[in-house]
Design an enzyme around this catalytic site. Structure first.
Site, PDB file in Angstrom:
ATOM      1  N   SER A   1      83.935 -14.975  79.554  1.00 58.37           N
ATOM      2  CA  SER A   1      83.159 -14.385  80.654  1.00 58.37           C
ATOM      3  C   SER A   1      81.661 -14.346  80.395  1.00 58.37           C
ATOM      4  O   SER A   1      80.920 -13.765  81.192  1.00 58.37           O
ATOM      5  CB  SER A   1      83.650 -12.953  80.909  1.00 58.37           C
TER       6      SER A   1
ATOM      7  N   GLU B   1      53.921 -20.087  20.088  1.00 59.80           N
ATOM      8  CA  GLU B   1      54.283 -21.483  19.888  1.00 59.80           C
ATOM      9  C   GLU B   1      53.118 -22.374  19.482  1.00 59.80           C
ATOM     10  O   GLU B   1      53.294 -23.327  18.737  1.00 59.80           O
ATOM     11  CB  GLU B   1      54.910 -22.047  21.176  1.00 59.80           C
TER      12      GLU B   1
END
Length: 680
Positions: free
Chosen positions: A342, A82
């Site tokens: 329980s 680029e």
């Protein structure tokens, strides 16, 4: 038009070079767009692995990244393809522009672009197009200004975070996670080349929609880099053969409920570091989904896993998935109030052991009993008669638990639940004996805290899920050390499924009234696992039992933590390990509140030290003075036997550690006296 535009650009550059002072002023007057880039809020695990991310305000995925967290090979490709003079120019590249202009003049059309990476950043910041010359001139001006105000690394960072990669994906990190399922630290040559090619035309080159176009664009990048010598020819050829990804990969979305809690807790934070383990979290979420196969469309599951040595939460599953509408997956069942069934019984027994009311081998009678009109029964409707405390807890018998709660007082049980860090809620606000069997509301996280405290020798463990936060200092003990070990020793004897090795994990199951909640909570020497299964709306699940529904899931969760559980801790030195026949007579059979707490006429009396006294510790020991009662006496400290067979009215005992200590004396007829003091 192309020729005139290029000539205009070249004239501008030439004129600017001749009028340097005027160009400098023009650049300095540039009104730059905002440079802050909004990035996705991220939730990370204990090692920095992404658990979940959130889109930015416009619905885009844009995950923050810096050049030092990117594969160097990709950066070399990007700059070589680029903007090969990126580190030498000042925002625009006159040589590239001259080359582009010459090619356009010779061929009558644009052959190659001349935009630098800095100019591309300018375009991305202003979201401007590339087709109009006015826009190109604006990009050049902004690029020149950016180069004066930012470093090259900062400009490159802006590109890495703003470049488009198709759909609502912006930035390299979101792109590599979305297309390859990996962060950008290590990319193959083929992956890096595709990431270079995509931003040039992100929609027409999307691999999931236009794979052939994406392949051609990638090949163009590889061919040019190979031709220029920036990439070895053999690597380029190998990269050409690598498949193009055909589908976008969803970004991680682990621990959605806890992630949302983290955001609500600190809405302004951009990054949230949690104590979770991403690998374990993923495995437990998969387990949660698998656990519901063939279980009905409305059943849900929740799990909490924590390290009880540190209090760090390692995995948290609030539901089988946010999208599970029939299961109300949006409800976080780790913090929903439910009846614990329980699962509170271990604390009840531990308190009885700690107070000297009982020992694991103490006999208690399981028989029909009424408590002022409250007449609980056992789950199966049967009564076992005389059983040891150990057996009563292993069988989860209801009557013994209620008898012990009656002796302790329900308020005492509630106090110690709160000491564990729980926030129980009782209907009507006043606890009764029904709390022993689940007649209150607690959360799954609450139960994880309680069992973590039992695993930790009775010391509360403040669970925390945000990394870096100092958890609050633990408060008063939940149970004495010996009592906590005794409870754990009983729980590891609970029968396990056929495919699970026995006595490695201490655990308890529970089923709430009407089969609305199925629970399993357990611990080894390092971790605590809490599992809930049921329907979020509280409707019954016929036939659901904690032992059959939740316990297998709990054991599988332990297996996913590590193949072999960490050994449970050994008994503390003061632990009395004896058969029922070897116990002091008062501990051989449970006698209830009146026999233990009420000093009957002629019973023993502890006259020194007086109740509530504060004494300095003495290395020589502490003298206890008695009177009355029938010898021989048994003396206990915080429920642990100190002296047995005592026939004198004065005895010197080793000085306990600093803090509160309760001494209990039991005579031959089971009558007791006690005193609570503080040693400094």
């Amino acid at each position: 038009m192309i020729r005139r535009g290029l000539i205009l650009v070249l004239a501008l550059l030439w004129g600017g070079a001749l009028a340097r002072d005027g160009l400098d002023a023009w650049i300095d007057r540039t009104d730059l767009p905002p440079l802050d880039t909004e990035t996705s809020v991220e939730v990370l695990d204990r090692d920095g692995t992404l658990l979940r991310a959130y889109t930015v305000a416009d619905g885009r995925w844009r995950l923050a990244v810096t050049p030092d967290a990117v594969d160097p090979g990709y950066l070399e490709m990007l700059i070589a393809y680029e903007d090969k003079r990126f580190y030498r120019h000042h925002g625009i590249d006159p040589l590239a522009m001259a080359r582009a202009a010459g090619q356009a003049l010779r061929r009558g059309q644009v052959v190659s672009g001349a935009s630098t990476l800095t100019m591309q950043v300018a375009r991305l910041l202003e979201d401007s197009g590339t087709g109009r010359w006015q826009g190109k001139l604006r990009q050049m001006r902004v690029a020149l200004a950016l180069e004066r105000r930012l470093t090259k690394a900062q400009i490159l960072t802006l590109y890495l975070n703003r470049a488009p990669f198709g759909g609502n994906v912006e930035g390299l990190r979101a792109a590599t996670l979305g297309w390859f399922g990996k962060p950008p630290q290590r990319l193959t040559a083929a992956q890096a080349a595709l990431m270079v090619a995509l931003p040039q035309s992100p929609e027409t080159r999307r691999p999931d929609r236009h794979p052939d176009v994406a392949r051609i664009a990638r090949a163009r990048v590889l061919d040019r880099l190979s031709a220029s010598g920036a990439l070895a020819a053999d690597r380029a050829q190998a990269a050409l053969r690598e498949p193009i990804p055909r589908d976008r990969i969803a970004l991680p979305a682990l621990a959605p409920h806890l992630a949302d809690r983290a955001l609500r807790d600190k809405p302004d934070a951009g990054t949230h570091h949690l104590t979770l383990d991403a690998g374990l979290q993923a495995g437990i979420e998969a387990l949660a989904s698998a656990a519901l196969n063939d279980r009905g469309a409305e059943l849900s599951v929740a799990m909490v896993i924590a390290d009880h040595r540190t209090g760090a939460v390692l995995a948290s599953v609030g539901s089988p998935g946010l999208g599970a509408e029939a299961r109300q997956g949006y409800v976080d069942m780790t913090v929903a109030l439910r009846s614990p069934g329980s699962t509170l019984k271990p604390l009840i027994y531990g308190l009885a052991f700690g107070d000297g009311l009982a020992h694991p081998e103490t006999i208690i009678t399981d028989r029909p009993t009424s408590f002022g009109g409250y007449a609980p029964g056992n789950f199966d409707g049967q009564f076992r008669g005389d059983v040891t405390m150990r057996r009563a807890l292993e069988l989860s018998l209801n009557l013994p638990a209620v008898v012990l709660t009656d002796a302790l007082g329900p308020a005492r049980l509630m106090t110690h639940l709160r000491r564990a860090g729980m926030v129980p809620e009782v209907p009507g606000g006043k606890p009764g004996l029904a709390v022993a069997l689940g007649g209150l509301g607690v959360t799954l996280e609450d139960l994880a805290r309680l069992y973590a405290a039992i695993a930790n020798g009775g010391q509360p463990v403040p669970l925390h899920w945000r990394a870096g936060d100092l958890p609050p200092a633990p408060g008063a003990r939940v149970l004495p050390d010996v009592a906590a070990w005794q409870v754990a020793d009983i729980l590891r004897g609970t029968p396990t499924p056929a495919n699970v090795a026995p006595r490695r994990i201490a655990f308890k199951t529970g089923t709430s009234y009407g089969h609305r909640d199925a629970w399993a909570v357990g611990f080894d020497g390092a971790h605590v696992v809490a599992v809930w299964m049921g329907r979020p709306d509280g409707t019954p699940v016929p036939g659901a039992f904690g032992g059959e529904l939740a316990a297998p899931v709990m054991f599988e969760a332990f297996a996913r933590i590590k193949p072999t559980p960490t050994p449970l801790r050994p008994p503390p030195p003061a632990t009395l390990i004896a058969s029922n026949a070897e116990l002091p007579q008062p501990l051989q059979r449970f006698r209830g509140r009146d026999a233990v707490f009420a000093r009957q006429q002629g019973g023993p009396d502890l006259i020194f030290p007086p109740n509530g006294a504060e004494l300095e510790r003495d290395a020589a020991g502490l003298v206890l003075k008695l009177r009355d009662g029938t010898p021989p006496y048994t003396v206990l400290a915080n429920g642990a036997p100190l002296v047995t067979g005592l026939r004198r009215f004065e005895v010197q005992v080793p000085t306990p550690g600093p803090g509160f200590v309760t001494f209990t004396v039991i005579d031959a007829k089971g009558r007791t006296a006690e005193t609570a003091i503080r040693l400094n």
